[in-house]
Design a protein around this motif. Structure first.
Motif, short mmCIF file in Angstrom:
data_model
loop_
_atom_site.label_atom_id
_atom_site.label_comp_id
_atom_site.label_asym_id
_atom_site.label_seq_id
_atom_site.Cartn_x
_atom_site.Cartn_y
_atom_site.Cartn_z
N ARG A 147 38.20 25.56 14.64
CA ARG A 147 37.20 25.38 13.58
C ARG A 147 37.81 24.63 12.39
O ARG A 147 37.19 23.74 11.82
CB ARG A 147 36.68 26.73 13.11
N PHE A 148 39.05 24.97 12.02
CA PHE A 148 39.73 24.30 10.91
C PHE A 148 39.88 22.80 11.20
O PHE A 148 39.55 21.96 10.37
CB PHE A 148 41.10 24.94 10.69
N VAL A 149 40.36 22.48 12.39
CA VAL A 149 40.54 21.07 12.77
C VAL A 149 39.18 20.36 12.83
O VAL A 149 39.04 19.23 12.37
CB VAL A 149 41.29 20.97 14.11
N GLY A 150 38.18 21.02 13.36
CA GLY A 150 36.86 20.42 13.48
C GLY A 150 36.23 20.12 12.13
O GLY A 150 35.65 19.05 11.93
N VAL A 151 36.35 21.04 11.20
CA VAL A 151 35.79 20.83 9.87
C VAL A 151 36.48 19.67 9.17
O VAL A 151 35.83 18.80 8.56
CB VAL A 151 35.89 22.12 9.02
N HIS A 152 37.80 19.58 9.28
CA HIS A 152 38.52 18.50 8.62
C HIS A 152 38.29 17.16 9.31
O HIS A 152 38.23 16.12 8.65
CB HIS A 152 40.01 18.84 8.53
N ALA A 153 38.15 17.15 10.63
CA ALA A 153 37.83 15.91 11.35
C ALA A 153 36.44 15.41 10.95
O ALA A 153 36.24 14.21 10.77
CB ALA A 153 37.92 16.14 12.85
N PHE A 154 35.49 16.32 10.80
CA PHE A 154 34.16 15.92 10.35
C PHE A 154 34.22 15.34 8.95
O PHE A 154 33.59 14.31 8.66
CB PHE A 154 33.21 17.12 10.38
N GLY A 155 34.99 15.96 8.06
CA GLY A 155 35.12 15.44 6.70
C GLY A 155 35.76 14.07 6.68
O GLY A 155 35.35 13.19 5.92
N LEU A 156 36.76 13.85 7.52
CA LEU A 156 37.41 12.54 7.61
C LEU A 156 36.43 11.48 8.09
O LEU A 156 36.34 10.39 7.51
CB LEU A 156 38.61 12.62 8.56
#
Length: 95
Positions: free
Chosen positions: A27-36
């Motif tokens: 979830r952490f990686v997914g949220v930051h990838a979406f923000g990027l």
């Protein structure tokens, strides 16, 4: 009945057991990838809207400030063309 201090339960999703740490990491990686991706998309849209400002304009234009004969304190706006560059097409493209 236990209160606090216990381990977190595993999560069962579609028959697969996931440890809560793995779920949080994904979830952490997914949220930051979406923000990027969202930031990159917004940046590209703004660049298209502003016409890709070129940082090399002063290098291409080579402005001759001595032809103004007016100090910046009296008139801060340059109305006339003071570019002394050799290539008019590059100057127009740089603008």
């Amino acid at each position: 009945m236990k209160s606090g201090g216990g381990t977190e339960a595993n999560i069962n999703a579609a028959g697969c057991n996931f440890n809560s740490f793995i779920r949080r990491a994904i979830r952490f990686v997914g949220v930051h990838a979406f923000g990027l991706c969202a930031t990159a998309l917004i940046t590209d849209i703004l660049q298209l809207m502003t016409g890709y400002p070129t940082p090399y304009f002063l290098t291409v234009c080579k402005p001759n400030y001595t032809t103004l004969n007016v100090g910046c304190d009296k008139n801060p706006y340059v109305i006339e063309d003071i570019c002394s560059g050799a290539d008019p097409a590059a100057i127009n493209q740089g603008r």
